[in-house]
Design a protein around this motif. Structure first.
Motif, PDB file in Angstrom:
ATOM      1  N   THR A 136      -3.109 -13.661  -0.407  1.00  0.00           N
ATOM      2  CA  THR A 136      -2.575 -15.298  -0.292  1.00  0.00           C
ATOM      3  C   THR A 136      -1.852 -15.452   0.324  1.00  0.00           C
ATOM      4  O   THR A 136      -1.030 -16.472   0.403  1.00  0.00           O
ATOM      5  N   GLU A 137      -1.939 -15.262   1.483  1.00  0.00           N
ATOM      6  CA  GLU A 137      -1.599 -15.374   3.189  1.00  0.00           C
ATOM      7  C   GLU A 137       0.420 -15.500   2.767  1.00  0.00           C
ATOM      8  O   GLU A 137       0.880 -16.337   3.301  1.00  0.00           O
ATOM      9  N   GLY A 138       0.864 -14.324   2.309  1.00  0.00           N
ATOM     10  CA  GLY A 138       2.361 -14.265   1.977  1.00  0.00           C
ATOM     11  C   GLY A 138       2.776 -13.165   2.892  1.00  0.00           C
ATOM     12  O   GLY A 138       4.530 -13.107   3.116  1.00  0.00           O
ATOM     13  N   ALA A 139       1.979 -12.244   3.313  1.00  0.00           N
ATOM     14  CA  ALA A 139       2.172 -11.255   4.372  1.00  0.00           C
ATOM     15  C   ALA A 139       1.025 -10.685   4.832  1.00  0.00           C
ATOM     16  O   ALA A 139      -0.051 -11.810   4.935  1.00  0.00           O
ATOM     17  N   ASP A 140       1.331 -10.259   6.114  1.00  0.00           N
ATOM     18  CA  ASP A 140       0.534 -10.257   7.139  1.00  0.00           C
ATOM     19  C   ASP A 140      -0.018  -8.757   7.325  1.00  0.00           C
ATOM     20  O   ASP A 140      -1.326  -7.859   7.517  1.00  0.00           O
ATOM     21  N   GLY A 141       0.677  -7.971   6.236  1.00  0.00           N
ATOM     22  CA  GLY A 141      -0.092  -6.658   6.430  1.00  0.00           C
ATOM     23  C   GLY A 141       0.775  -5.289   5.510  1.00  0.00           C
ATOM     24  O   GLY A 141       1.381  -6.125   5.218  1.00  0.00           O
ATOM     25  N   GLN A 142       0.182  -4.211   5.042  1.00  0.00           N
ATOM     26  CA  GLN A 142       0.771  -3.305   4.451  1.00  0.00           C
ATOM     27  C   GLN A 142       0.877  -1.258   4.974  1.00  0.00           C
ATOM     28  O   GLN A 142      -0.422  -1.492   5.541  1.00  0.00           O
ATOM     29  N   ILE A 143       1.611  -1.239   4.827  1.00  0.00           N
ATOM     30  CA  ILE A 143       2.056   0.621   5.262  1.00  0.00           C
ATOM     31  C   ILE A 143       2.593   1.622   3.855  1.00  0.00           C
ATOM     32  O   ILE A 143       3.612   0.321   3.457  1.00  0.00           O
ATOM     33  N   SER A 144       1.972   2.023   3.694  1.00  0.00           N
ATOM     34  CA  SER A 144       1.980   2.775   3.032  1.00  0.00           C
ATOM     35  C   SER A 144       1.634   3.895   2.611  1.00  0.00           C
ATOM     36  O   SER A 144       1.146   5.323   3.928  1.00  0.00           O
ATOM     37  N   GLY A 145       1.899   5.857   1.379  1.00  0.00           N
ATOM     38  CA  GLY A 145       0.851   6.875   2.237  1.00  0.00           C
ATOM     39  C   GLY A 145       2.304   7.783   1.795  1.00  0.00           C
ATOM     40  O   GLY A 145       1.654   9.185   2.155  1.00  0.00           O
ATOM     41  N   LYS A 196     -10.368  -6.523   1.403  1.00  0.00           N
ATOM     42  CA  LYS A 196     -12.259  -5.795   1.772  1.00  0.00           C
ATOM     43  C   LYS A 196     -12.234  -5.718   3.231  1.00  0.00           C
ATOM     44  O   LYS A 196     -11.264  -6.287   4.280  1.00  0.00           O
ATOM     45  N   CYS A 197     -13.180  -5.512   3.928  1.00  0.00           N
ATOM     46  CA  CYS A 197     -13.163  -5.305   4.981  1.00  0.00           C
ATOM     47  C   CYS A 197     -13.759  -6.930   5.873  1.00  0.00           C
ATOM     48  O   CYS A 197     -14.096  -7.448   5.543  1.00  0.00           O
ATOM     49  N   LYS A 198     -13.582  -6.633   6.923  1.00  0.00           N
ATOM     50  CA  LYS A 198     -13.491  -7.449   8.630  1.00  0.00           C
ATOM     51  C   LYS A 198     -15.092  -8.585   7.963  1.00  0.00           C
ATOM     52  O   LYS A 198     -16.274  -7.221   7.431  1.00  0.00           O
ATOM     53  N   PRO A 199     -15.816  -9.080   8.406  1.00  0.00           N
ATOM     54  CA  PRO A 199     -16.837  -9.785   8.180  1.00  0.00           C
ATOM     55  C   PRO A 199     -17.759  -8.295   9.493  1.00  0.00           C
ATOM     56  O   PRO A 199     -17.368  -8.631  10.643  1.00  0.00           O
ATOM     57  N   GLY A 200     -19.242  -8.508   8.880  1.00  0.00           N
ATOM     58  CA  GLY A 200     -19.785  -7.256   9.530  1.00  0.00           C
ATOM     59  C   GLY A 200     -19.713  -5.682   9.471  1.00  0.00           C
ATOM     60  O   GLY A 200     -20.358  -4.855  10.105  1.00  0.00           O
ATOM     61  N   ILE A 201     -18.591  -5.166   9.234  1.00  0.00           N
ATOM     62  CA  ILE A 201     -18.004  -3.863   8.883  1.00  0.00           C
ATOM     63  C   ILE A 201     -17.797  -3.495   7.361  1.00  0.00           C
ATOM     64  O   ILE A 201     -17.832  -4.319   7.185  1.00  0.00           O
ATOM     65  N   THR A 202     -18.499  -2.821   7.367  1.00  0.00           N
ATOM     66  CA  THR A 202     -18.898  -2.178   6.004  1.00  0.00           C
ATOM     67  C   THR A 202     -17.707  -0.705   5.576  1.00  0.00           C
ATOM     68  O   THR A 202     -18.069   0.082   4.897  1.00  0.00           O
ATOM     69  N   CYS A 203     -17.753  -0.068   6.744  1.00  0.00           N
ATOM     70  CA  CYS A 203     -16.901   1.221   6.464  1.00  0.00           C
ATOM     71  C   CYS A 203     -15.550   0.800   6.984  1.00  0.00           C
ATOM     72  O   CYS A 203     -15.627   0.285   8.260  1.00  0.00           O
ATOM     73  N   VAL A 204     -14.877   1.475   6.960  1.00  0.00           N
ATOM     74  CA  VAL A 204     -13.578   1.794   7.232  1.00  0.00           C
ATOM     75  C   VAL A 204     -13.202   3.136   7.712  1.00  0.00           C
ATOM     76  O   VAL A 204     -13.805   4.017   7.968  1.00  0.00           O
ATOM     77  N   SER A 205     -12.366   3.169   9.166  1.00  0.00           N
ATOM     78  CA  SER A 205     -12.435   4.366   9.946  1.00  0.00           C
ATOM     79  C   SER A 205     -10.993   4.627  10.397  1.00  0.00           C
ATOM     80  O   SER A 205     -10.116   3.673  10.076  1.00  0.00           O
ATOM     81  N   GLY A 206     -10.531   5.017  11.039  1.00  0.00           N
ATOM     82  CA  GLY A 206      -8.989   5.575  11.568  1.00  0.00           C
ATOM     83  C   GLY A 206      -9.324   6.079  12.800  1.00  0.00           C
ATOM     84  O   GLY A 206     -10.161   7.135  13.173  1.00  0.00           O
ATOM     85  N   ALA A 207      -8.571   4.892  13.603  1.00  0.00           N
ATOM     86  CA  ALA A 207      -8.131   5.755  15.169  1.00  0.00           C
ATOM     87  C   ALA A 207      -6.436   6.152  15.325  1.00  0.00           C
ATOM     88  O   ALA A 207      -5.858   6.142  14.434  1.00  0.00           O
ATOM     89  N   LEU A 255      -5.453   2.627  10.439  1.00  0.00           N
ATOM     90  CA  LEU A 255      -7.013   2.163   9.204  1.00  0.00           C
ATOM     91  C   LEU A 255      -7.154   1.033  10.606  1.00  0.00           C
ATOM     92  O   LEU A 255      -6.976   0.456  10.051  1.00  0.00           O
ATOM     93  N   GLN A 256      -9.090   1.157  10.498  1.00  0.00           N
ATOM     94  CA  GLN A 256      -9.114   0.224  10.808  1.00  0.00           C
ATOM     95  C   GLN A 256     -10.547  -0.346  10.172  1.00  0.00           C
ATOM     96  O   GLN A 256     -10.955   0.770   9.409  1.00  0.00           O
ATOM     97  N   ALA A 311      -6.694   7.570  -0.936  1.00  0.00           N
ATOM     98  CA  ALA A 311      -7.648   6.955  -1.318  1.00  0.00           C
ATOM     99  C   ALA A 311      -6.737   5.967  -2.089  1.00  0.00           C
ATOM    100  O   ALA A 311      -7.233   4.511  -2.827  1.00  0.00           O
ATOM    101  N   ASP A 312      -5.673   6.154  -2.391  1.00  0.00           N
ATOM    102  CA  ASP A 312      -5.137   4.955  -3.332  1.00  0.00           C
ATOM    103  C   ASP A 312      -4.258   3.923  -2.775  1.00  0.00           C
ATOM    104  O   ASP A 312      -4.448   2.407  -3.405  1.00  0.00           O
ATOM    105  N   THR A 313      -4.023   4.067  -1.976  1.00  0.00           N
ATOM    106  CA  THR A 313      -3.865   2.703   0.250  1.00  0.00           C
ATOM    107  C   THR A 313      -5.300   2.618  -0.333  1.00  0.00           C
ATOM    108  O   THR A 313      -5.147   1.043   0.268  1.00  0.00           O
ATOM    109  N   LEU A 314      -5.673   2.706  -0.131  1.00  0.00           N
ATOM    110  CA  LEU A 314      -7.465   2.397   0.810  1.00  0.00           C
ATOM    111  C   LEU A 314      -8.193   1.484  -0.598  1.00  0.00           C
ATOM    112  O   LEU A 314      -8.211   0.302  -0.452  1.00  0.00           O
TER     113      LEU A 314
END
Length: 337
Positions: free
Chosen positions: A116-125, A142-153, A301-302, A131-134
């Motif tokens: 609802t645009e009240g914040a820009d990001g979140q951190i937990s863990g 949800k994922c970015k347009p054109g992206i269906t898998c989450v990955s970690g850099a 996470l990306q 799994a509970d974070t994701l």
């Protein structure tokens, strides 16, 4: 200025609103106090206000008053969030009663605030599993347009300035997708290059798609996957500087790259490395970290439309502080998109 300081300075230059849903956890609250003292980000802490303020007093934290504190059990927007969550998940059979309970869960509540645009990001863990974070992030943001898998850099800060970007390399996937297919691997390459720009500050990401083969030196279906992933990534983002398949030495060492992959624009000059599978990525970065005495920052996470990052449950106060700055940099980049 070293990479961590650069990331923190970028975060300070355009403060983002970051949610910490585990705000009564000791390391998290102490990191929050440091973030607020240094004005790295604006923070939204989720938890009982009396408990948070009591803990802040107990631990001598003098800046927590600068944060916005939201009580999940006494939140005036709970019904609004529940209605939206039920709508988002109605195809999965979620009822309004179930949604009302979930928006009391700090991890879900934080994602609803972002949605609802009240914040820009979140951190937990620090307390929660990956799994509970994701789960709420994928259900709500949800994922970015054109992206269906989450990955970690991972950002690897080495003591070898001749490699990567003055010794800094961005590598992925090291955290999420165990055995990506060619399409997923192409997505990981695109997302890791974006992380290199938004977090590491690379103006010119040069992506090497790693394998045990260089330009056909070996034949195997896993090599074919890397070749196809390279083709797909280049097709989707023609401006992306990417090449593969390349062995690690051919990707990093100019003389080896010239010998094994003559004419390649990436060989010998890569600053972004994409591993063919999670097993290789996770083992590889930890070997560099431990045997090469490199600093490893992440995982980041990306692929999520707005940044939601995961901490190790063994994280330190300093780890959380750095991840706030990293998440803020991702948030700035997400707004550009």
């Amino acid at each position: 200025m070293d990479l961590v300081k650069q990331i923190i300075e970028r975060a300070k230059s355009n403060k983002q609103r970051i949610v910490l849903p585990e705000a009564t956890e000791e390391r998290t609250l102490k990191a929050a106090d440091m973030v607020l003292a240094d004005e790295v980000a604006d923070l939204i802490l989720i938890g009982n206000p009396d408990e948070i303020n009591s803990l802040a007093g107990k631990w001598g934290l003098s800046h927590i008053g600068k944060a916005t504190i939201i009580d999940p059990d006494n939140n005036p927007r709970s019904e609004e969030y529940a209605a939206l969550l039920a709508e988002l998940r109605k195809k999965k059979g979620m009822t309004i009663e179930q949604a009302r309970e979930l928006v009391k869960n700090p991890l879900y509540l934080g994602c609803m605030i972002i949605k609802t645009e009240g914040a820009d990001g979140q951190i937990s863990g620090a307390l929660s599993t990956t799994a509970d974070t994701l789960r709420p992030a994928l259900q709500i943001i949800k994922c970015k347009p054109g992206i269906t898998c989450v990955s970690g850099a991972m950002l690897l800060v080495t003591k070898q300035p001749q490699y990567g970007e003055n010794g800094v390399l961005v590598v992925g996937d090291v955290a999420v997708t165990p055995m990506p297919d060619a399409d997923q691997l192409a997505q990981i390459a695109i997302c890791t290059a974006e992380t290199a720009r938004s977090v590491a500050g690379f103006t010119d990401p040069r992506v090497a798609m790693l394998s045990f083969s260089t330009k056909g030196s070996a034949s195997h279906e896993v090599v074919d996957k890397v070749v196809e992933a390279t083709r797909l990534a280049h097709e989707r983002q023609p401006e992306l500087k990417i090449d593969g398949e390349l062995q690690a030495d051919a990707a990093l060492v100019p003389s080896v790259g010239e010998h094994k992959a003559p004419g390649s624009p990436i060989a010998g000059h890569a600053n972004v490395l994409v591993f063919p599978c999670l097993e290789v990525g996770n083992i590889g970065y930890k070997l560099v970290q431990r045997l090469g005495d490199a600093e490893a920052l992440g995982p980041i996470l990306q692929g999520i439309a707005r940044p939601v990052n995961d901490l190790s449950r063994g994280c330190s106060v300093d780890d959380i502080y750095k991840m706030v700055a990293i998440t803020a940099c991702q948030a700035m980049d997400a707004k550009k998109g």
